[in-house]
Write a protein that holds these residues in place. Structure first.
Motif, PDB file in Angstrom:
ATOM      1  N   MET A 142      63.133  65.798  70.580  1.00 48.64           N
ATOM      2  CA  MET A 142      62.042  64.857  70.373  1.00 48.64           C
ATOM      3  C   MET A 142      61.962  63.889  71.559  1.00 48.64           C
ATOM      4  SD  MET A 142      61.269  62.997  66.744  1.00 48.64           S
ATOM      5  CE  MET A 142      62.584  63.629  65.741  1.00 48.64           C
ATOM      6  N   VAL A 143      63.142  63.436  71.993  1.00 50.72           N
ATOM      7  CA  VAL A 143      63.192  62.541  73.153  1.00 50.72           C
ATOM      8  C   VAL A 143      62.631  63.252  74.382  1.00 50.72           C
ATOM      9  CG1 VAL A 143      64.670  61.153  74.637  1.00 50.72           C
ATOM     10  CG2 VAL A 143      65.220  61.361  72.204  1.00 50.72           C
ATOM     11  N   ALA A 144      63.002  64.531  74.554  1.00 53.48           N
ATOM     12  CA  ALA A 144      62.492  65.296  75.693  1.00 53.48           C
ATOM     13  C   ALA A 144      60.967  65.385  75.654  1.00 53.48           C
ATOM     14  CB  ALA A 144      63.112  66.694  75.695  1.00 53.48           C
ATOM     15  N   GLY A 145      60.410  65.577  74.451  1.00 47.02           N
ATOM     16  CA  GLY A 145      58.959  65.621  74.319  1.00 47.02           C
ATOM     17  C   GLY A 145      58.317  64.284  74.656  1.00 47.02           C
ATOM     18  N   GLN A 146      58.964  63.200  74.205  1.00 46.89           N
ATOM     19  CA  GLN A 146      58.446  61.871  74.517  1.00 46.89           C
ATOM     20  C   GLN A 146      58.556  61.585  76.010  1.00 46.89           C
ATOM     21  OE1 GLN A 146      56.929  59.938  72.232  1.00 46.89           O
ATOM     22  NE2 GLN A 146      56.371  58.506  73.863  1.00 46.89           N
ATOM     23  N   LEU A 147      59.613  62.072  76.632  1.00 47.55           N
ATOM     24  CA  LEU A 147      59.791  61.882  78.073  1.00 47.55           C
ATOM     25  C   LEU A 147      58.666  62.572  78.846  1.00 47.55           C
ATOM     26  CD1 LEU A 147      63.080  61.941  80.029  1.00 47.55           C
ATOM     27  CD2 LEU A 147      61.202  63.349  80.852  1.00 47.55           C
ATOM     28  N   ILE A 148      58.293  63.781  78.422  1.00 50.59           N
ATOM     29  CA  ILE A 148      57.170  64.474  79.061  1.00 50.59           C
ATOM     30  C   ILE A 148      55.908  63.624  78.983  1.00 50.59           C
ATOM     31  CG2 ILE A 148      55.575  66.421  78.764  1.00 50.59           C
ATOM     32  CD1 ILE A 148      58.016  68.180  78.184  1.00 50.59           C
ATOM     33  N   GLU A 149      55.678  63.009  77.822  1.00 48.79           N
ATOM     34  CA  GLU A 149      54.495  62.160  77.669  1.00 48.79           C
ATOM     35  C   GLU A 149      54.553  60.947  78.591  1.00 48.79           C
ATOM     36  OE1 GLU A 149      52.152  59.536  74.243  1.00 48.79           O
ATOM     37  OE2 GLU A 149      53.505  61.170  73.659  1.00 48.79           O
ATOM     38  N   GLU A 150      55.719  60.305  78.677  1.00 51.19           N
ATOM     39  CA  GLU A 150      55.847  59.101  79.510  1.00 51.19           C
ATOM     40  C   GLU A 150      55.666  59.432  80.988  1.00 51.19           C
ATOM     41  OE1 GLU A 150      56.769  55.867  78.365  1.00 51.19           O
ATOM     42  OE2 GLU A 150      56.711  56.482  76.263  1.00 51.19           O
ATOM     43  N   VAL A 151      56.144  60.607  81.418  1.00 50.54           N
ATOM     44  CA  VAL A 151      56.076  60.980  82.833  1.00 50.54           C
ATOM     45  C   VAL A 151      54.684  61.457  83.219  1.00 50.54           C
ATOM     46  CG1 VAL A 151      56.911  62.661  84.554  1.00 50.54           C
ATOM     47  CG2 VAL A 151      58.537  61.500  83.044  1.00 50.54           C
ATOM     48  N   THR A 152      54.021  62.214  82.312  1.00 48.26           N
ATOM     49  CA  THR A 152      52.745  62.847  82.664  1.00 48.26           C
ATOM     50  C   THR A 152      51.517  62.116  82.141  1.00 48.26           C
ATOM     51  OG1 THR A 152      52.668  64.237  80.672  1.00 48.26           O
ATOM     52  CG2 THR A 152      53.901  65.079  82.586  1.00 48.26           C
ATOM     53  N   GLY A 153      51.697  61.276  81.120  1.00 49.04           N
ATOM     54  CA  GLY A 153      50.556  60.640  80.497  1.00 49.04           C
ATOM     55  C   GLY A 153      49.873  61.515  79.468  1.00 49.04           C
ATOM     56  N   GLN A 154      50.362  62.749  79.277  1.00 53.94           N
ATOM     57  CA  GLN A 154      49.827  63.651  78.257  1.00 53.94           C
ATOM     58  C   GLN A 154      50.809  63.755  77.099  1.00 53.94           C
ATOM     59  OE1 GLN A 154      49.132  67.178  81.001  1.00 53.94           O
ATOM     60  NE2 GLN A 154      47.289  67.338  79.726  1.00 53.94           N
ATOM     61  N   THR A 155      50.291  63.920  75.909  1.00 57.29           N
ATOM     62  CA  THR A 155      51.189  64.191  74.800  1.00 57.29           C
ATOM     63  C   THR A 155      51.878  65.528  75.056  1.00 57.29           C
ATOM     64  OG1 THR A 155      49.533  65.393  73.505  1.00 57.29           O
ATOM     65  CG2 THR A 155      49.674  62.990  73.180  1.00 57.29           C
ATOM     66  N   TRP A 156      53.031  65.710  74.426  1.00 54.72           N
ATOM     67  CA  TRP A 156      53.740  66.986  74.564  1.00 54.72           C
ATOM     68  C   TRP A 156      52.825  68.135  74.160  1.00 54.72           C
ATOM     69  CZ3 TRP A 156      54.791  70.572  70.722  1.00 54.72           C
ATOM     70  CH2 TRP A 156      55.662  71.614  71.084  1.00 54.72           C
ATOM     71  N   GLU A 157      52.084  67.982  73.069  1.00 55.49           N
ATOM     72  CA  GLU A 157      51.202  69.037  72.588  1.00 55.49           C
ATOM     73  C   GLU A 157      50.161  69.423  73.648  1.00 55.49           C
ATOM     74  OE1 GLU A 157      52.912  67.088  68.949  1.00 55.49           O
ATOM     75  OE2 GLU A 157      52.128  66.395  70.877  1.00 55.49           O
ATOM     76  N   ASP A 158      49.488  68.420  74.223  1.00 56.60           N
ATOM     77  CA  ASP A 158      48.453  68.705  75.228  1.00 56.60           C
ATOM     78  C   ASP A 158      49.066  69.287  76.498  1.00 56.60           C
ATOM     79  OD1 ASP A 158      46.521  67.804  73.509  1.00 56.60           O
ATOM     80  OD2 ASP A 158      46.309  65.832  74.448  1.00 56.60           O
ATOM     81  N   TYR A 159      50.222  68.775  76.866  1.00 56.75           N
ATOM     82  CA  TYR A 159      50.889  69.249  78.082  1.00 56.75           C
ATOM     83  C   TYR A 159      51.277  70.721  77.954  1.00 56.75           C
ATOM     84  CZ  TYR A 159      54.363  69.601  81.827  1.00 56.75           C
ATOM     85  OH  TYR A 159      55.071  69.991  82.933  1.00 56.75           O
ATOM     86  N   ILE A 160      51.885  71.087  76.830  1.00 52.30           N
ATOM     87  CA  ILE A 160      52.292  72.474  76.624  1.00 52.30           C
ATOM     88  C   ILE A 160      51.065  73.381  76.561  1.00 52.30           C
ATOM     89  CG2 ILE A 160      53.373  74.087  75.004  1.00 52.30           C
ATOM     90  CD1 ILE A 160      55.348  72.308  76.606  1.00 52.30           C
ATOM     91  N   ALA A 161      50.020  72.929  75.868  1.00 56.57           N
ATOM     92  CA  ALA A 161      48.804  73.740  75.748  1.00 56.57           C
ATOM     93  C   ALA A 161      48.183  74.010  77.120  1.00 56.57           C
ATOM     94  CB  ALA A 161      47.795  73.053  74.839  1.00 56.57           C
ATOM     95  N   GLU A 162      48.134  72.973  77.959  1.00 55.15           N
ATOM     96  CA  GLU A 162      47.480  73.108  79.268  1.00 55.15           C
ATOM     97  C   GLU A 162      48.354  73.788  80.315  1.00 55.15           C
ATOM     98  OE1 GLU A 162      45.721  70.258  82.858  1.00 55.15           O
ATOM     99  OE2 GLU A 162      45.931  69.439  80.824  1.00 55.15           O
TER     100      GLU A 162
END
Length: 535
Positions: free
Chosen positions: A190-210
């Motif tokens: 969960m932390v890893a997913g939140q980290l992706i959001e903080e670094v990219t500005g995208q939610t984990w869901e949107d980031y993985i989808a794109e």
């Protein structure tokens, strides 16, 4: 899981639920699926009572089988096909790791960056661990947290945000020293997913989808709930719950919207089709290269993903399953690394309510396969996994599905015996106070609040952070009660009220009622205190 405990049965189901195996080997000519494989897999499926199944096999970059079996739901007539999506449990951990790998390849993060360098507000219980925790540490289950610690923040569902759940990590006490050993967790993904959001500005869901699904051409797959529920061609969840404990009794369809809390989706909240699984297998076997020749992630990142980091304990299997007993078992970045019949294997497991998946790759032979089911009958997956591995490794046939089915049945019967024994002779003592004395609000630092109510029928309980996790408390013995929850799919718990010297409730503790309850029901980690002193 999804979903998809570490007593041997639940650990088995966890790993069986979403397995990926990689066996370095000398390249050989395409072996093709076993003769009469369609008949065999449908025979095993029907015998186990699994409503639907999907299979993908890839050999030397080509899909040699992508097919569905059975129906999308029990009693239905819509068949499973190559495009039917199944929630795939903790195989999603590998996808989250791949998402991080893209950021590593771009130089935006490094595997050994401190988490607080990217999440300054991140906190663990121990300040030292907070300072030293790296991104790599998030992915390898060596944080010092206990087995499944914090899973009730999203099991079976939650009204918390992902960020709030990550914040509550600060209140979960460690079970061991930092980096001392292995204990499987979901919350750090969960932390890893939140980290992706903080670094990219995208939610984990949107980031993985794109950046994963769209780029790889995995057009059926989804990382979010609503697109999954909007997909007509989706499988529905099933489980056995009326036989005394979960896993025993008749197959029945679950409410698909009673899924695991989506805050934990980076730990295993994806839904994939067999067609997209074939694409994912091709990418994995090609060490990050996509079928179109472009790269999803670098070969160096692929190497990092499969490099062992921490030792895992090895459980004992009975003599009938001795050939499946690994000699060593380790964990890498989102992958188990062990051996099968003396051959190196990279694997993973996981489950979500009502679904399980198995994925396997033999890179040296450039072969991979995936099997997904819309039930919790993990013996089917483990049996067919071993049968296919033996086929591609030229090992003798061993009737694995039948052997794993017998082993699972023994575990279920033993669990029922233990449960019956535990409930057989409660002491006819208590409760020591009137029921009104137990009513009130209680809070645990990491989970949050429960409310114990009192009505004409007796005591009630409401887990306020978990929607629809409520029901009655029935007296068991002394000052202990058993939860009888409205949602029968939720594991019941024994709730014990401890009194102080003046007879007021000082604390409330819990433990699962079932001796083989999934480890994600970590009631034993809870310690509730009264919100306000009661007289």
């Amino acid at each position: 899981m999804g979903i998809e405990s570490m007593n041997s049965e639940n650990r088995l189901l966890k790993y069986v639920a979403a397995f990926v195996l990689i066996i370095p080997f000398s390249v050989s000519v395409t072996a093709k699926p076993p003769e009469n494989f369609d008949e065999r897999i449908d025979e095993v499926r029907q015998k186990a009572g699994v409503p639907g199944m999907a299979v993908a096999i890839v050999e030397q970059g080509e899909a040699t089988l992508v097919k569905g079996y059975g129906t999308r739901k029990l009693g239905g007539n819509r068949p499973v096909d190559e495009a039917t999506i199944f929630p795939t449990g903790s195989t999603g951990k590998a996808v989250t790791v791949a998402g991080l790998a893209l950021l590593v390849d771009k130089g935006m993060i490094d595997w050994d960056d401190k988490v607080i360098d990217h999440l300054p507000w991140f906190r663990m219980y121990d300040p030292y661990v907070t300072r030293e925790m790296t991104i790599r540490d998030l992915l390898v289950h060596r944080s010092g947290l206990g087995l499944g610690a914090g899973d009730l923040l999203f099991v079976p569902r939650t009204n918390l945000t992902r960020k709030e759940s990550v914040r509550r990590l600060a209140h979960i006490k460690p079970a061991t020293s930092f980096r001392y050993g292995y204990a499987y967790d979901n919350i750090l993904y969960m932390v890893a997913g939140q980290l992706i959001e903080e670094v990219t500005g995208q939610t984990w869901e949107d980031y993985i989808a794109e950046h994963i699904f769209a780029k790889a051409g995995m057009s059926d797959s989804t990382a979010a709930s609503e697109p999954r529920f909007a997909a007509e061609n989706r499988a529905f969840p099933h489980a056995r719950m009326n036989g005394g404990l979960r896993g025993a009794g008749d197959q029945e369809m679950l409410d698909e919207r009673d899924e695991l809390g989506r805050t934990a989706a980076p730990a295993g909240g994806l839904a994939l089709s067999a067609r997209d699984m074939a694409t994912w297998l091709k990418i994995q076997l090609a060490h990050g290269k996509m079928p179109n020749g472009e790269r999803l992630f670098s070969e160096q990142s692929s190497k990092e993903m499969w490099t062992p980091v921490v030792l895992q304990p090895i459980g004992d299997l009975p003599p009938s399953l001795a050939a499946a007993q690994p000699n060593f078992d380790t964990y890498a970045l989102g992958w188990d690394v062990s051996d099968y019949r003396g051959v190196k294997i990279v694997s993973h497991g996981g489950a979500v309510f009502g679904f399980q998946t198995v994925v396997a790759m033999i890179p040296g032979k450039d072969v991979g396969f995936a099997i997904m089911i819309n039930s919790e009958d993990g013996q089917v997956l483990r049996g067919m996994m071993s049968e296919l591995l033996d086929h591609y490794l030229d090992a003798p046939k061993a009737d694995w599905p039948e052997k794993w089915a017998a082993f699972r049945q023994q575990r279920i019967e033993k669990g029922l015996e233990l449960l019956k024994s535990a409930q057989a002779k409660p002491a006819k003592v208590g409760p020591s106070r009137s029921l009104d004395a137990y009513a009130g609000e209680y809070v645990d630092p990491w989970y949050g609040k429960i409310v114990v109510g009192r009505d004409k029928q007796g005591l009630t309980i409401d887990f306020t952070s978990t929607p629809r996790m409520n029901g009655r408390l029935e007296h068991y013995q002394y000052d202990s009660f058993v939860t009888r929850l409205t949602d029968k799919a939720i594991e019941p718990a024994v709730v014990t009220f401890s009194l102080d010297a003046e007879g007021a409730v000082d604390r409330v503790t819990m433990k699962p009622l079932s001796p083989i309850a999934d480890f994600s029901y970590d009631y034993q980690d809870l310690l509730f205190r009264p919100v306000a002193a009661k007289k």
